[in-house]
Write a protein that holds these residues in place. Structure first.
Motif, mmCIF file in Angstrom:
data_model
loop_
_atom_site.group_PDB
_atom_site.id
_atom_site.type_symbol
_atom_site.label_atom_id
_atom_site.label_comp_id
_atom_site.label_asym_id
_atom_site.label_seq_id
_atom_site.Cartn_x
_atom_site.Cartn_y
_atom_site.Cartn_z
ATOM 1 N N GLY A 65 -23.190 43.340 32.079
ATOM 2 C CA GLY A 65 -23.687 42.238 32.880
ATOM 3 C C GLY A 65 -24.951 42.474 33.665
ATOM 4 O O GLY A 65 -25.435 41.568 34.336
ATOM 5 N N GLU A 66 -25.520 43.694 33.600
ATOM 6 C CA GLU A 66 -26.773 43.913 34.330
ATOM 7 C C GLU A 66 -27.830 42.909 33.856
ATOM 8 O O GLU A 66 -28.027 42.701 32.668
ATOM 9 C CB GLU A 66 -27.295 45.337 34.106
ATOM 10 C CG GLU A 66 -26.409 46.427 34.662
ATOM 11 C CD GLU A 66 -25.531 47.069 33.604
ATOM 12 O OE1 GLU A 66 -25.296 48.279 33.707
ATOM 13 O OE2 GLU A 66 -25.084 46.355 32.679
ATOM 14 N N GLY A 67 -28.482 42.297 34.791
ATOM 15 C CA GLY A 67 -29.546 41.365 34.459
ATOM 16 C C GLY A 67 -29.103 39.953 34.138
ATOM 17 O O GLY A 67 -29.938 39.089 33.869
ATOM 18 N N LEU A 68 -27.797 39.701 34.172
ATOM 19 C CA LEU A 68 -27.299 38.366 33.808
ATOM 20 C C LEU A 68 -27.049 37.469 35.013
ATOM 21 O O LEU A 68 -26.799 36.284 34.845
ATOM 22 C CB LEU A 68 -26.010 38.487 32.997
ATOM 23 C CG LEU A 68 -26.136 39.071 31.587
ATOM 24 C CD1 LEU A 68 -24.764 39.154 30.930
ATOM 25 C CD2 LEU A 68 -27.084 38.239 30.739
ATOM 26 N N SER A 69 -27.086 38.025 36.221
ATOM 27 C CA SER A 69 -26.762 37.240 37.412
ATOM 28 C C SER A 69 -28.018 36.659 38.048
ATOM 29 O O SER A 69 -29.074 37.286 38.055
ATOM 30 C CB SER A 69 -26.030 38.108 38.441
ATOM 31 O OG SER A 69 -24.800 38.572 37.933
ATOM 32 N N SER A 70 -27.869 35.456 38.586
ATOM 33 C CA SER A 70 -28.973 34.779 39.268
ATOM 34 C C SER A 70 -28.476 34.191 40.572
ATOM 35 O O SER A 70 -27.267 33.998 40.769
ATOM 36 C CB SER A 70 -29.542 33.658 38.396
ATOM 37 O OG SER A 70 -30.063 34.151 37.182
ATOM 38 N N LEU A 71 -29.408 33.908 41.474
ATOM 39 C CA LEU A 71 -29.118 33.124 42.669
ATOM 40 C C LEU A 71 -29.568 31.697 42.366
ATOM 41 O O LEU A 71 -30.733 31.465 42.014
ATOM 42 C CB LEU A 71 -29.870 33.687 43.875
ATOM 43 C CG LEU A 71 -29.634 33.120 45.283
ATOM 44 C CD1 LEU A 71 -30.297 31.770 45.497
ATOM 45 C CD2 LEU A 71 -28.143 33.048 45.597
ATOM 46 N N THR A 72 -28.648 30.755 42.473
ATOM 47 C CA THR A 72 -28.974 29.355 42.192
ATOM 48 C C THR A 72 -28.740 28.513 43.429
ATOM 49 O O THR A 72 -27.684 28.619 44.080
ATOM 50 C CB THR A 72 -28.139 28.810 41.021
ATOM 51 O OG1 THR A 72 -28.430 29.571 39.845
ATOM 52 C CG2 THR A 72 -28.479 27.353 40.748
ATOM 53 N N TYR A 73 -29.725 27.695 43.755
ATOM 54 C CA TYR A 73 -29.640 26.762 44.876
ATOM 55 C C TYR A 73 -29.561 25.343 44.326
ATOM 56 O O TYR A 73 -30.338 24.958 43.448
ATOM 57 C CB TYR A 73 -30.859 26.882 45.776
ATOM 58 C CG TYR A 73 -30.983 25.768 46.803
ATOM 59 C CD1 TYR A 73 -30.211 25.775 47.958
ATOM 60 C CD2 TYR A 73 -31.875 24.707 46.608
ATOM 61 C CE1 TYR A 73 -30.315 24.752 48.894
ATOM 62 C CE2 TYR A 73 -31.990 23.687 47.545
ATOM 63 C CZ TYR A 73 -31.209 23.715 48.683
ATOM 64 O OH TYR A 73 -31.308 22.709 49.601
ATOM 65 N N TYR A 74 -28.585 24.581 44.824
ATOM 66 C CA TYR A 74 -28.467 23.160 44.509
ATOM 67 C C TYR A 74 -28.644 22.370 45.797
ATOM 68 O O TYR A 74 -27.907 22.591 46.766
ATOM 69 C CB TYR A 74 -27.099 22.838 43.905
ATOM 70 C CG TYR A 74 -26.827 23.519 42.586
ATOM 71 C CD1 TYR A 74 -27.401 23.061 41.409
ATOM 72 C CD2 TYR A 74 -25.974 24.620 42.516
ATOM 73 C CE1 TYR A 74 -27.141 23.676 40.191
ATOM 74 C CE2 TYR A 74 -25.710 25.245 41.309
ATOM 75 C CZ TYR A 74 -26.294 24.772 40.153
ATOM 76 O OH TYR A 74 -26.040 25.399 38.953
ATOM 77 N N PRO A 75 -29.587 21.434 45.849
ATOM 78 C CA PRO A 75 -29.778 20.655 47.080
ATOM 79 C C PRO A 75 -28.688 19.601 47.245
ATOM 80 O O PRO A 75 -27.994 19.235 46.281
ATOM 81 C CB PRO A 75 -31.140 19.997 46.847
ATOM 82 C CG PRO A 75 -31.234 19.854 45.365
ATOM 83 C CD PRO A 75 -30.546 21.064 44.790
ATOM 84 N N LYS A 76 -28.529 19.131 48.462
ATOM 85 C CA LYS A 76 -27.640 18.009 48.708
ATOM 86 C C LYS A 76 -28.093 16.827 47.858
ATOM 87 O O LYS A 76 -29.286 16.542 47.762
ATOM 88 C CB LYS A 76 -27.669 17.632 50.192
ATOM 89 C CG LYS A 76 -26.769 16.471 50.564
ATOM 90 C CD LYS A 76 -26.848 16.182 52.057
ATOM 91 C CE LYS A 76 -25.970 14.998 52.436
ATOM 92 N NZ LYS A 76 -26.044 14.706 53.893
#
Length: 381
Positions: A65-76
């Motif tokens: 799983g190295e390199g497969l994770s992201s930080l995702t932001y969803y707005p209201k």
């Protein structure tokens, strides 16, 4: 939904039936259920500061799983809509709250499936592995109001501010188990820990083809067996305490410890889900509580260090060594650790190859009107 009325009456549980969800209160639940072993490891827990603000720690342990994770932001206001079982459009909903999530392409329908996250109302969740039979098939009439079970956490963060709101508002939404290519075709082998900033804590699992929601008085969750088994197993540790016993006497011999630390000798030494649950319960129960939020996060980081697994410490052999060919094996390691401040809306991530945590806040994304996905990469010292 199917539920065993006779069993529920025998146990004296607080249990109500709504769609395909069962609610149970652990303070009276005694059933152990069927034991299952989880193939991957995760540990999630909460601690509180002296002002009863809630802080959530979670480690994600996999064999890849190295390199497969992201930080995702969803707005209201972000518009969500996932696939139904026949690949038609499922439930559409607008996010009532902004969301910060750790995401990965675990689903072929969703390249940013949420594994961990929180919303700006102070609700947080963790997706942990726990293989179980899939949810019962939905009727075609339910497809329009359906959400893949792997997206349960994201759905919860988009729609609710507290665990009580979630428990009251789950009616009318139907969940289904998809085959997850990234996990070899397993059908949604998960359970979910949900927390809110008021200290609310529940666990969501699949049992007998239906969702079961358990109140969680421990604030802790790991992997299999089913959550009721872990609660029952805590009875074997009624003697645990953080008070050191440095002196003792057996017969005529007086004994004294040469240093401190003997209190933790009663804890399991293994990194299994059963051992980690007991240790997480111990560490979260006796965590040092302070007034300063930043210091409390530092305290939480020290606790989570106890669940940080290095590569190669345990191996699972998958083939024997042959002439000229080494044996093949898998080794579980902590892909990342997340610390979350539910009150201030802060999320910290430390990757396996990093010494430092990365900090993300809703304030950073306040001007974003569309979703933002940022791959998680090593932070240089």
């Amino acid at each position: 939904m199917r539920t065993d009325k006779k069993l529920d009456n025998k146990l004296g549980t607080s249990c109500s039936e709504t769609n395909n969800v069962i609610f149970k209160d652990f303070r009276t639940l005694q059933n152990l259920g069927e034991r299952k072993i989880a193939p991957f490891a995760c540990t999630t827990l909460i601690v509180k500061d002296l002002n009863n603000n809630v802080y959530h720690g979670r480690g994600m342990e996999l064999t890849f799983g190295e390199g497969l994770s992201s930080l995702t932001y969803y707005p209201k206001g972000y518009k969500f809509q996932h696939m139904a079982p026949d690949k038609s459009k499922g439930l559409a909903y607008d996010a009532k709250y902004a969301i910060l999530a750790i995401t990965t392409p675990i689903s072929e329908f969703d390249p940013n499936a949420a594994m961990e996250g929180l919303n700006d109302a102070g609700l947080a969740f963790s997706l942990n592995m726990m293989p179980s039979p899939p949810l019962s098939d939905l009727a075609s009439s339910q497809y329009a109001n359906s959400v893949p079970y792997a997206s349960f956490g994201e759905w919860a963060l988009a729609n609710f501010a507290t665990v009580e709101e979630l428990k009251s508002g789950i009616n009318g939404t139907y969940f289904w188990s998809e085959e997850l290519v990234m996990l070899g075709g397993l059908k949604s082998p998960f359970h979910f820990a949900i927390y809110d900033k008021n200290g609310g804590s529940i666990v969501v699992e699949i049992k007998n083809g239906s969702l079961v929601i358990y109140d969680n008085p421990t604030g802790v969750m790991t992997n299999g067996p089913e959550f009721p088994w872990h609660i029952e197993n805590l009875n074997n540790y009624a003697h645990i305490t953080n008070i050191e016993t440095v002196e003792g006497q057996i017969g005529d011999i007086k004994l004294r410890q040469p240093d401190s630390g003997i209190a933790t000798s009663v804890l399991p030494s293994s990194a299994t889900s059963v051992g980690r649950f007991v240790k997480a319960f111990y560490y979260s129960s006796f965590a040092n509580r302070v007034n300063d939020a930043d210091l409390q996060l530092a305290e939480l980081s020290h606790i989570m260090n106890n669940f940080d697994r290095p590569k190669n410490i345990t191996r699972e052999m998958i083939s024997e060594a042959k002439t000229g060919t080494p044996a093949k094996y898998m080794t579980e390691f902590t892909l990342w650790i997340v610390l979350t401040d539910l009150t201030r809306g802060q999320l910290y991530v430390r990757l396996y190859d990093s010494l430092n945590y990365q900090k993300f806040t809703f304030e950073q994304f306040k001007d974003k009107t569309e979703s933002v996905t940022t791959p998680l990469v090593k932070v240089e010292c």
